[in-house]
Design an enzyme around this catalytic site. Structure first.
Site, mmCIF file in Angstrom:
data_model
loop_
_atom_site.group_PDB
_atom_site.id
_atom_site.type_symbol
_atom_site.label_atom_id
_atom_site.label_comp_id
_atom_site.label_asym_id
_atom_site.label_seq_id
_atom_site.Cartn_x
_atom_site.Cartn_y
_atom_site.Cartn_z
ATOM 1 N NE ARG A 178 -4.646 -1.943 -4.331
ATOM 2 C CZ ARG A 178 -4.270 -2.263 -3.092
ATOM 3 N NH1 ARG A 178 -3.812 -1.322 -2.274
ATOM 4 N NH2 ARG A 178 -4.316 -3.512 -2.681
ATOM 5 C CG ASP A 221 -2.018 -0.960 1.246
ATOM 6 O OD1 ASP A 221 -2.316 -1.527 0.183
ATOM 7 O OD2 ASP A 221 -2.620 -1.156 2.318
HETATM 8 P P1 FDA Z 1 -14.116 9.355 -4.684
HETATM 9 O O1 FDA Z 1 -13.540 9.651 -3.344
HETATM 10 O O2 FDA Z 1 -14.231 10.451 -5.675
HETATM 11 O O3 FDA Z 1 -15.520 8.685 -4.454
HETATM 12 C C1 FDA Z 1 -16.387 8.316 -5.522
HETATM 13 C C2 FDA Z 1 -17.662 7.718 -4.956
HETATM 14 O O4 FDA Z 1 -17.349 6.467 -4.322
HETATM 15 C C3 FDA Z 1 -18.341 8.527 -3.853
HETATM 16 O O5 FDA Z 1 -19.186 9.504 -4.378
HETATM 17 C C4 FDA Z 1 -19.073 7.450 -3.082
HETATM 18 O O6 FDA Z 1 -20.248 7.072 -3.767
HETATM 19 C C5 FDA Z 1 -18.118 6.299 -3.148
HETATM 20 N N1 FDA Z 1 -17.219 6.275 -1.975
HETATM 21 C C6 FDA Z 1 -15.907 6.603 -1.951
HETATM 22 N N2 FDA Z 1 -15.391 6.436 -0.707
HETATM 23 C C7 FDA Z 1 -16.417 6.017 0.068
HETATM 24 C C8 FDA Z 1 -16.525 5.680 1.450
HETATM 25 N N3 FDA Z 1 -15.490 5.736 2.282
HETATM 26 N N4 FDA Z 1 -17.741 5.285 1.924
HETATM 27 C C9 FDA Z 1 -18.806 5.207 1.097
HETATM 28 N N5 FDA Z 1 -18.762 5.518 -0.234
HETATM 29 C C10 FDA Z 1 -17.586 5.911 -0.729
HETATM 30 N N6 FDA Z 1 -5.345 5.076 -0.799
HETATM 31 C C11 FDA Z 1 -4.035 5.305 -0.521
HETATM 32 O O7 FDA Z 1 -3.677 6.481 -0.313
HETATM 33 N N7 FDA Z 1 -3.139 4.274 -0.469
HETATM 34 C C12 FDA Z 1 -3.503 2.985 -0.736
HETATM 35 O O8 FDA Z 1 -2.664 2.096 -0.696
HETATM 36 C C13 FDA Z 1 -4.863 2.719 -1.042
HETATM 37 N N8 FDA Z 1 -5.305 1.454 -1.303
HETATM 38 C C14 FDA Z 1 -6.585 1.270 -1.772
HETATM 39 C C15 FDA Z 1 -6.998 0.009 -2.209
HETATM 40 C C16 FDA Z 1 -8.241 -0.159 -2.799
HETATM 41 C C17 FDA Z 1 -8.653 -1.500 -3.300
HETATM 42 C C18 FDA Z 1 -9.111 0.966 -2.947
HETATM 43 C C19 FDA Z 1 -10.454 0.848 -3.608
HETATM 44 C C20 FDA Z 1 -8.744 2.194 -2.455
HETATM 45 C C21 FDA Z 1 -7.492 2.346 -1.859
HETATM 46 N N9 FDA Z 1 -7.099 3.594 -1.367
HETATM 47 C C22 FDA Z 1 -5.768 3.800 -1.066
HETATM 48 C C23 FDA Z 1 -8.104 4.660 -1.113
HETATM 49 C C24 FDA Z 1 -8.203 5.635 -2.259
HETATM 50 O O9 FDA Z 1 -7.056 6.415 -2.357
HETATM 51 C C25 FDA Z 1 -9.410 6.577 -2.096
HETATM 52 O O10 FDA Z 1 -9.242 7.334 -0.930
HETATM 53 C C26 FDA Z 1 -10.750 5.873 -2.026
HETATM 54 O O11 FDA Z 1 -10.807 4.793 -2.911
HETATM 55 C C27 FDA Z 1 -11.889 6.874 -2.395
HETATM 56 O O12 FDA Z 1 -11.688 7.352 -3.683
HETATM 57 P P2 FDA Z 1 -12.578 6.900 -4.946
HETATM 58 O O13 FDA Z 1 -11.646 6.551 -6.069
HETATM 59 O O14 FDA Z 1 -13.496 5.833 -4.577
HETATM 60 O O15 FDA Z 1 -13.302 8.211 -5.435
#
Ligand code: FDA
Length: 311
Positions: A187, A136
């Site tokens: 990733r 990560d």
């Molecule tokens: P965004 O934040 O724009 O959200 C898009 C939509 O997704 C929201 O409108 C909502 O519907 C939904 N959503 C997002 N987060 C939600 C929540 N907490 N609860 C409910 N709904 C939610 N980060 C990092 O810095 N280091 C890492 O190693 C990782 N590893 C990692 C692994 C995996 C498999 C995932 C999916 C994510 C990570 N992350 C991470 C976290 C990542 O950086 C990010 O903070 C989250 O995925 C939220 O961003 P989105 O891309 O979902 O988009």
């Protein structure tokens, strides 16, 4: 009301020992406790049970024994032994052989050599069991050291390991090219930490634009990239780009976090996309949990409601 709370507020609250102790008492107490929405359990047996449920829906898993920022070499070694025990338990259980970990859990704050030794111990056991290990990415003070540690191990022959790149960091396109050149797996995520404007985009539109640019380079030049997001716009951009460039669905995978957008998880998998769910577990779940609240402050309403019921 909670939707107005900035991400920064959650970083501050994450440091509150009173909140941590309240959450620790009530968060995982019963099967309906609030933290269980995002955390699979406090021990490996609960995590494996959750992973089995996920796999029954046709999805893949990666298990993450939560923990970060350990302060002594003894703690880092204990975390390393903990990971090796998790790998053994996964192997015995038959669930997917894929784990995620953080380098500050293995001693990156103490010194890089300690961290490399510990990671090597894990990668040796993982390699023997045919596991993939994802490192990560933590906040920006660790980006260089994380990539350097990863590359050091890659260059001495550990190829069962990949990294995470955060699209909000302005440096990330260069980092993606560096990892692509090795032939290693990335990733791609947007990034979960509060970062200064000097190093990271602050506006969602800029982060999203960078994510799409980086996704395209990964799909074109990368090695089996993981596109990790819950954002339908990012997912649509990925499938549209793959279709336009004739990139087969099995050349990349989507990933999401346990408990978030389960509807999208199953619909993407049903449409034939390899799909992996990140299943976090362990007693050190509080910082991870606070990052999830920071991403969607509306989640706090749900937590407060559950807390009132618990008490
Ligand atoms: P965004 O934040 O724009 O959200 C898009 C939509 O997704 C929201 O409108 C909502 O519907 C939904 N959503 C997002 N987060 C939600 C929540 N907490 N609860 C409910 N709904 C939610 N980060 C990092 O810095 N280091 C890492 O190693 C990782 N590893 C990692 C692994 C995996 C498999 C995932 C999916 C994510 C990570 N992350 C991470 C976290 C990542 O950086 C990010 O903070 C989250 O995925 C939220 O961003 P989105 O891309 O979902 O988009």
């Amino acid at each position: 009301m909670f939707a107005a709370l900035p991400k920064a507020a959650f970083s501050i609250l994450a440091g509150s020992s009173m909140l941590k102790s309240l959450a620790s008492t009530y968060g995982m107490r019963s099967s309906s406790s609030f933290a269980r929405r995002f955390i699979a359990g406090e021990n490996v047996e609960e995590a494996i049970a959750a992973a089995r449920d996920v796999e029954r829906q046709g999805l893949l898993v990666t298990l993450d024994l939560l923990g970060e920022s350990v302060a002594s070499a003894d703690e880092a070694f204990a975390a390393t032994k903990g990971y090796i025990a998790v790998i053994d338990a996964i192997q015995a259980s038959g669930v997917g052989r894929n784990v995620s970990l953080k380098l500050t859990q293995l001693g990156l704050d103490i010194d890089q050599a300690t961290c490399i030794d510990n990671l090597r111990r894990i990668l040796d056991v993982a390699k023997a069991g045919d596991f993939f290990v994802r490192i990560d990415m933590e906040n920006s003070p660790y980006t260089d050291r994380t990539l350097d540690t990863f590359e050091t191990l890659w260059n001495i022959g550990y190829h069962n390991v990949g990294v995470v790149i955060q699209s909000y960091l302005k440096r990330s396109m260069d980092d993606i090219r560096r990892v692509n050149a090795l032939g290693a797996r990335v990733r791609l995520v947007k990034g979960a930490y509060r970062e200064p404007a000097a190093v990271a985009y602050q506006q969602k539109a800029d982060v999203d634009r960078a994510f799409v640019d980086q996704m395209q380079v990964l799909l074109t030049d990368g090695t089996y990239p993981a596109i990790a997001t819950h954002d339908p716009a990012m997912i649509d951009a990925t499938t549209a780009f793959a279709a336009q460039k004739n990139i087969a669905k099995d050349r990349y995978e989507f990933q999401m976090l346990y408990g978030i957008r389960r509807d999208l998880q199953t619909s993407l998998s049903a449409a034939g996309h390899p799909f992996r769910v990140y299943v976090p577990f362990g007693t050190e779940w509080f910082p991870y949990f606070m990052r999830r609240l920071g991403e969607r402050p509306a989640n706090v309403g749900f937590i407060v409601g559950s807390l009132l019921k618990e008490k």
